[in-house]
Design a protein around this motif. Structure first.
Motif, mmCIF file in Angstrom:
data_model
loop_
_atom_site.group_PDB
_atom_site.id
_atom_site.type_symbol
_atom_site.label_atom_id
_atom_site.label_comp_id
_atom_site.label_asym_id
_atom_site.label_seq_id
_atom_site.Cartn_x
_atom_site.Cartn_y
_atom_site.Cartn_z
ATOM 1 N N GLY A 1 4.473 -1.175 -7.058
ATOM 2 C CA GLY A 1 4.670 -2.144 -6.119
ATOM 3 C C GLY A 1 5.973 -1.459 -5.053
ATOM 4 O O GLY A 1 6.461 -2.223 -4.101
ATOM 5 N N VAL A 2 6.365 -0.133 -5.235
ATOM 6 C CA VAL A 2 7.650 0.340 -4.408
ATOM 7 C C VAL A 2 6.933 0.737 -3.008
ATOM 8 O O VAL A 2 7.589 0.622 -2.252
ATOM 9 N N ALA A 3 5.779 1.183 -2.891
ATOM 10 C CA ALA A 3 5.243 1.632 -1.755
ATOM 11 C C ALA A 3 3.528 0.996 -1.796
ATOM 12 O O ALA A 3 3.062 0.833 -2.845
ATOM 13 N N GLU A 4 3.199 1.151 -0.561
ATOM 14 C CA GLU A 4 2.020 0.820 -0.365
ATOM 15 C C GLU A 4 1.015 1.976 0.198
ATOM 16 O O GLU A 4 1.553 2.471 1.436
ATOM 17 N N VAL A 5 -0.207 2.252 -0.539
ATOM 18 C CA VAL A 5 -0.672 3.452 0.264
ATOM 19 C C VAL A 5 -1.788 2.865 1.130
ATOM 20 O O VAL A 5 -2.369 2.088 0.918
ATOM 21 N N ARG A 6 -1.733 3.406 2.605
ATOM 22 C CA ARG A 6 -2.715 3.249 3.444
ATOM 23 C C ARG A 6 -3.650 4.190 3.947
ATOM 24 O O ARG A 6 -3.042 5.405 3.827
ATOM 25 N N GLN A 7 -4.868 3.899 4.447
ATOM 26 C CA GLN A 7 -5.581 4.708 5.119
ATOM 27 C C GLN A 7 -5.932 4.064 6.498
ATOM 28 O O GLN A 7 -6.704 2.954 6.443
ATOM 29 N N LYS A 8 -5.907 4.611 7.615
ATOM 30 C CA LYS A 8 -6.348 4.109 9.059
ATOM 31 C C LYS A 8 -5.679 2.612 8.952
ATOM 32 O O LYS A 8 -6.274 1.685 9.546
ATOM 33 N N GLY A 9 -4.490 2.659 8.488
ATOM 34 C CA GLY A 9 -3.662 1.414 8.570
ATOM 35 C C GLY A 9 -3.934 0.297 7.466
ATOM 36 O O GLY A 9 -3.284 -0.681 7.343
ATOM 37 N N GLU A 10 -5.047 0.486 6.683
ATOM 38 C CA GLU A 10 -5.592 -0.501 5.680
ATOM 39 C C GLU A 10 -4.992 0.011 4.543
ATOM 40 O O GLU A 10 -4.995 1.105 4.065
ATOM 41 N N ARG A 11 -4.776 -1.103 3.602
ATOM 42 C CA ARG A 11 -4.232 -0.932 2.167
ATOM 43 C C ARG A 11 -5.308 -0.202 1.261
ATOM 44 O O ARG A 11 -6.441 -0.669 1.332
ATOM 45 N N VAL A 12 -4.917 0.699 0.570
ATOM 46 C CA VAL A 12 -5.826 1.346 -0.289
ATOM 47 C C VAL A 12 -5.863 0.711 -1.676
ATOM 48 O O VAL A 12 -4.767 0.805 -2.149
ATOM 49 N N GLU A 13 -6.994 0.282 -2.066
ATOM 50 C CA GLU A 13 -6.915 -0.266 -3.501
ATOM 51 C C GLU A 13 -6.631 0.754 -4.600
ATOM 52 O O GLU A 13 -5.779 0.518 -5.584
ATOM 53 N N ASP A 14 -7.175 1.891 -4.451
ATOM 54 C CA ASP A 14 -6.964 2.939 -5.690
ATOM 55 C C ASP A 14 -6.882 4.193 -4.972
ATOM 56 O O ASP A 14 -7.551 5.011 -4.360
ATOM 57 N N PRO A 15 -5.463 4.460 -4.779
ATOM 58 C CA PRO A 15 -4.930 5.589 -4.135
ATOM 59 C C PRO A 15 -5.601 7.035 -4.682
ATOM 60 O O PRO A 15 -5.716 8.035 -3.904
ATOM 61 N N ARG A 16 -5.835 6.975 -6.135
ATOM 62 C CA ARG A 16 -6.124 8.230 -6.592
ATOM 63 C C ARG A 16 -7.709 8.671 -6.241
ATOM 64 O O ARG A 16 -8.107 9.725 -6.211
ATOM 65 N N ALA A 17 -8.355 7.417 -5.652
ATOM 66 C CA ALA A 17 -9.575 7.589 -5.389
ATOM 67 C C ALA A 17 -9.979 8.163 -3.422
ATOM 68 O O ALA A 17 -10.930 8.543 -3.291
ATOM 69 N N ALA A 18 -8.748 7.982 -3.130
ATOM 70 C CA ALA A 18 -8.602 8.186 -1.668
ATOM 71 C C ALA A 18 -8.798 9.586 -1.296
ATOM 72 O O ALA A 18 -8.206 10.395 -1.735
ATOM 73 N N ARG A 19 -9.554 9.879 -0.406
ATOM 74 C CA ARG A 19 -9.911 11.075 0.259
ATOM 75 C C ARG A 19 -9.351 11.353 1.647
ATOM 76 O O ARG A 19 -9.543 10.257 2.282
ATOM 77 N N GLY A 20 -8.825 12.329 2.122
ATOM 78 C CA GLY A 20 -8.364 12.367 3.446
ATOM 79 C C GLY A 20 -7.028 11.899 3.527
ATOM 80 O O GLY A 20 -6.291 11.682 2.427
ATOM 81 N N PRO A 21 -6.317 11.788 4.571
ATOM 82 C CA PRO A 21 -5.031 11.611 5.050
ATOM 83 C C PRO A 21 -4.512 10.217 4.483
ATOM 84 O O PRO A 21 -5.406 9.128 4.616
ATOM 85 N N ILE A 22 -3.565 9.957 3.775
ATOM 86 C CA ILE A 22 -2.891 8.719 3.719
ATOM 87 C C ILE A 22 -1.505 8.676 4.072
ATOM 88 O O ILE A 22 -1.020 9.787 4.420
ATOM 89 N N ARG A 23 -1.042 7.527 4.086
ATOM 90 C CA ARG A 23 0.274 6.938 4.505
ATOM 91 C C ARG A 23 1.123 6.037 3.459
ATOM 92 O O ARG A 23 0.058 5.556 3.058
#
Length: 76
Positions: free
Chosen positions: A46-68
């Motif tokens: 809960g310290v940070a929120e991983v996002r892709q294209k401005g939307e929250r990512v549920e599983d950051p480890r499964a995210a492919r491509g750029p994250i913020r």
């Protein structure tokens, strides 16, 4: 990452590569896997929120491509 998020302020995001560049200097690319793993851990805590294209990512480890990362409620 915590320090970068605090420095950037609420409502802004950082890229994991920003932290990798600070920690790794010219060899920052070697740290990208570790940076994404730390991002996923901060997201889970809960310290940070991983996002892709401005939307929250549920599983950051499964995210492919750029994250913020945005500050999460537990950044403090």
């Amino acid at each position: 990452m915590r320090t970068l998020l605090r420095a950037r302020g609420q409502g802004t995001t950082i890229c994991p590569s920003d932290a990798a560049r600070v920690a790794g200097g010219e060899d920052w690319r070697d740290l990208m896997d570790a940076a994404r793993e730390v991002a996923a851990e901060l997201h889970a805590d809960g310290v940070a929120e991983v996002r892709q294209k401005g939307e929250r990512v549920e599983d950051p480890r499964a995210a492919r491509g750029p994250i913020r990362l945005a500050a999460g409620p537990e950044l403090g």
